[in-house]
Scaffold this motif. Structure first.
Motif, PDB file in Angstrom:
ATOM      1  N   ARG B 235       0.843  -1.197   0.000  1.00  0.00           N
ATOM      2  CA  ARG B 235       0.000   0.000   0.000  1.00  0.00           C
ATOM      3  C   ARG B 235       0.879   1.249   0.000  1.00  0.00           C
ATOM      4  O   ARG B 235       0.624   2.207  -0.728  1.00  0.00           O
ATOM      5  N   ARG B 236       1.928   1.203   0.801  1.00  0.00           N
ATOM      6  CA  ARG B 236       2.828   2.347   0.889  1.00  0.00           C
ATOM      7  C   ARG B 236       3.566   2.545  -0.444  1.00  0.00           C
ATOM      8  O   ARG B 236       3.658   3.658  -0.957  1.00  0.00           O
ATOM      9  N   SER B 239       1.287   3.916  -3.194  1.00  0.00           N
ATOM     10  CA  SER B 239       0.730   5.257  -3.036  1.00  0.00           C
ATOM     11  C   SER B 239       1.834   6.311  -3.034  1.00  0.00           C
ATOM     12  O   SER B 239       1.566   7.483  -2.806  1.00  0.00           O
ATOM     13  N   SER B 240       3.068   5.875  -3.277  1.00  0.00           N
ATOM     14  CA  SER B 240       4.138   6.874  -3.348  1.00  0.00           C
ATOM     15  C   SER B 240       4.050   7.574  -4.701  1.00  0.00           C
ATOM     16  O   SER B 240       3.464   7.058  -5.655  1.00  0.00           O
ATOM     17  N   ARG B 243       5.583   5.491  -8.061  1.00  0.00           N
ATOM     18  CA  ARG B 243       5.345   4.105  -7.685  1.00  0.00           C
ATOM     19  C   ARG B 243       5.978   3.139  -8.679  1.00  0.00           C
ATOM     20  O   ARG B 243       6.108   3.447  -9.870  1.00  0.00           O
ATOM     21  N   LEU B 265      -6.784  -0.907  -4.793  1.00  0.00           N
ATOM     22  CA  LEU B 265      -6.472   0.428  -5.302  1.00  0.00           C
ATOM     23  C   LEU B 265      -6.937   0.600  -6.744  1.00  0.00           C
ATOM     24  O   LEU B 265      -6.703   1.641  -7.359  1.00  0.00           O
TER      25      LEU B 265
END
Lengths: 349, 349
Positions: B235-236, B239-240, B243, B265
């Motif tokens: 998830r991290r 969502s950067s 990505r 997502l």
DNA sequence: GGTGGCAGGCGAACCGGTTCAGCCGCGTCC
DNA sequence: GGACGCGGCTGAACCGGTTCGCCTGCCACC
């Protein structure tokens, strides 16, 4: 490679006889408290650990229980159930300083042979019987052998030894009522292996519950619990003209597979299809959406089974044949709880 | 509950001494072929199975090996790896009529204590060491104890006992080159537990391979192998701002979790994100799309480990300290093969 | 015919614990 | 003062195999 020290070493070190050491170490009367303390101190200092074989030979007890699993390498790996069960069993066993011997077998004959060998070798004091079937041949075999055993599953009519099981009837009702409330009228169930006892119990519970509600159809298809079959059956169900709006799976692996098939077919979950899994391993929370599932605490279940087996073995040793009625008790665990998650929703109009 | 018959029963039935029966049953010289045949026939007829404790006590061999797993009930269940490994180990062991004793432990100290106890009790003839770490304390402990052991993982520098492992370097290269060829330039890796040896090996292999290609970035994030962390990290990563277009996971459970997050997502797989898993359990084929993964034959791996341990134990018995150099051999298995499936595809322009 | 060698088998010791009969010394009671 | 009881401990048997020293009988050989 330090030498292992024996009870005789302690005896000479303490200036007493082997017998006295044995009494002291086992907390039995026969030695004074002062000599007991001295012996214990010496034993601890020397790092004494009794030789299992020697003890087993005298008391003819193995301090070990066995579990034989009749599944293939591949299917046993994916089912989180077994490892969780074993893990729970283990936690209780090691608390009682019992060991667990594991054997994986291919056929029923092999499994029976393993039990016979374990019994004849005095290798185990008792066994767990998994995957209890309807009219399971192992039950009489084990009972005739006189090998203490606990059935991991039940209830068993006229059982000759304890069974530990979860009530499956209430959860079946819960699931169906839950789906009914959500408006589902066309429900399918991908069941487990037909010969297994709990499959039969659930089959019946579904049928009976469904009869009390007003479903259009509640179909059950049996499988072998593998993801492959789960996927295959799901594909068939979903491509039928009157496809179900909800599918209930008898384990988590098949439910995950079913979800994959639904994705593949482009079905929106839960809008176009609701999915319910049985046995809530972490697997159910890894998918998107997370799977609504019937949560049972399998490690706790394993612990309970181990407790039952340990007390049975203990009872065997203390009381004699008169206490037979105590052996056939059955133990019912708390039924599973339905954990609603993202994979279930209202049926489409 | 029929009585177990002993060697003495056979001796009286055959009209010979216990010693003669022992020789006959073990195929040793000392009896004529005719009496041997007679004794064997009687033993078979009476269904004789030797008492393990008695044999262990005389020959001081347990005919059993042990495996201690240091994982929690929950995480050990989801990882198909362990059951597949155990299953493979088992198949070889039971062919050699060895038993497997399983223990699940919580901490390193508990694990060491288990080894010490097993050794002192003469309960096992050898052990498997799983989850080998960098600078693993268990290695010296076990070696000092003089307990035969096989490391399930490696290679280990200056090992004092055999290690069996897969080459991880080539697969790492294969994966990166595969992704590179597909046009991926921004790749992330969700690695396993940092302290583990194979994690370190893969870390290095990725870094070195990446250096030879022209990636924009190859990031590695370590995890604890659980689906939860796999999901969280994914998830991290996703969502950067920049990505990755491909994520490589160090096990299958995290890869499945990562796929779930990608679905959550709304990312199209493999169009917007490619996913590669390590260790190809059936799990990888249940999802949609199926996961591209590094296939290794874990049951076969377990078999090889068991073979190594059995020969080590056998060697221990036959040869003496002079044969020490033979104990430290290491065995490399065939490296895993990349199995491309639906979860990987060309990087988006 | 006496002797040596050897296959075949016996009996006992041994592995390391447990358990039981029995002995010793001491306090108690009649 | 002698009988008795009892706590405390010893010595030996025992669990069921393995193993080793030794005895026996048979055959071959000188």
């Amino acid at each position: 490679m330090t030498r292992r020290i024996t009870i005789a070493d302690i005896a000479t070190a303490a200036g007493v006889s082997k017998g006295a050491v044995s009494y002291a170490l086992n907390g039995r009367p026969g030695v004074s408290e002062t000599t007991r303390a001295k012996i214990l101190a010496i034993a601890a200092e020397m790092g004494f650990v009794p030789n299992r074989a020697a003890r087993s030979l005298s008391v003819s007890t193995a301090q070990t229980v066995g579990i034989a699993l009749r599944r293939t390498a591949r299917t046993i790996g994916v089912e989180p159930y077994f490892m969780e069960l074993i893990s729970g069993i283990e936690s209780t066993l090691s608390a009682g300083s019992f060991g667990l011997t594991l054997q994986i077998v291919g056929t029923l004959e092999e499994e029976l042979e393993v039990y016979r060998r374990w019994w004849a070798e005095r290798r185990v004091d008792g066994v767990f019987l998994c995957d209890i079937g309807t009219g399971d041949q192992r039950l009489d075999f084990i009972a005739d052998l006189g090998l203490p055993a606990v059935a991991v599953g039940g209830p068993i009519d006229g059982a000759r030894f304890p069974a530990v099981w979860h009530d499956d009837v209430a959860p079946c009702r819960d699931i169906l009522e839950y789906l009914y409330t959500l408006g589902h009228r066309r429900v399918a169930r991908v069941a487990g292996i037909p010969g297994l006892l709990h499959t039969a119990i659930r089959d019946r519970a579904y049928t009976e519950t469904a009869a009390g509600l007003h479903f259009t159809s509640v179909a059950t298809v049996h499988s072998d619990y593998t993801g492959e079959q789960g996927a295959q059956i799901t594909r068939r169900l979903l491509s039928s003209s009157k496809r179900p709006t909800a599918i209930v799976y008898d384990n988590d692996v098949m439910a995950v597979a079913g979800l994959g098939v639904a994705h593949e077919l482009g079905l929106a979950i839960p809008e176009q299809l609701s999915i319910v899994a049985w046995d809530d391993s972490p697997l159910c929370r890894l998918t998107h959406p997370a799977l609504t599932s019937l949560t049972r605490d399998i490690p706790a279940y394993g612990s309970t089974c181990a407790d039952a087996l340990l007390t049975l073995i203990g009872a065997d040793k203390d009381t004699d044949p008169p206490g037979t009625e105590a052996r056939t008790f059955s133990l019912q665990c708390m039924p599973g709880q339905l954990s609603p998650r993202g994979s279930t929703g209202p049926a489409q109009a």
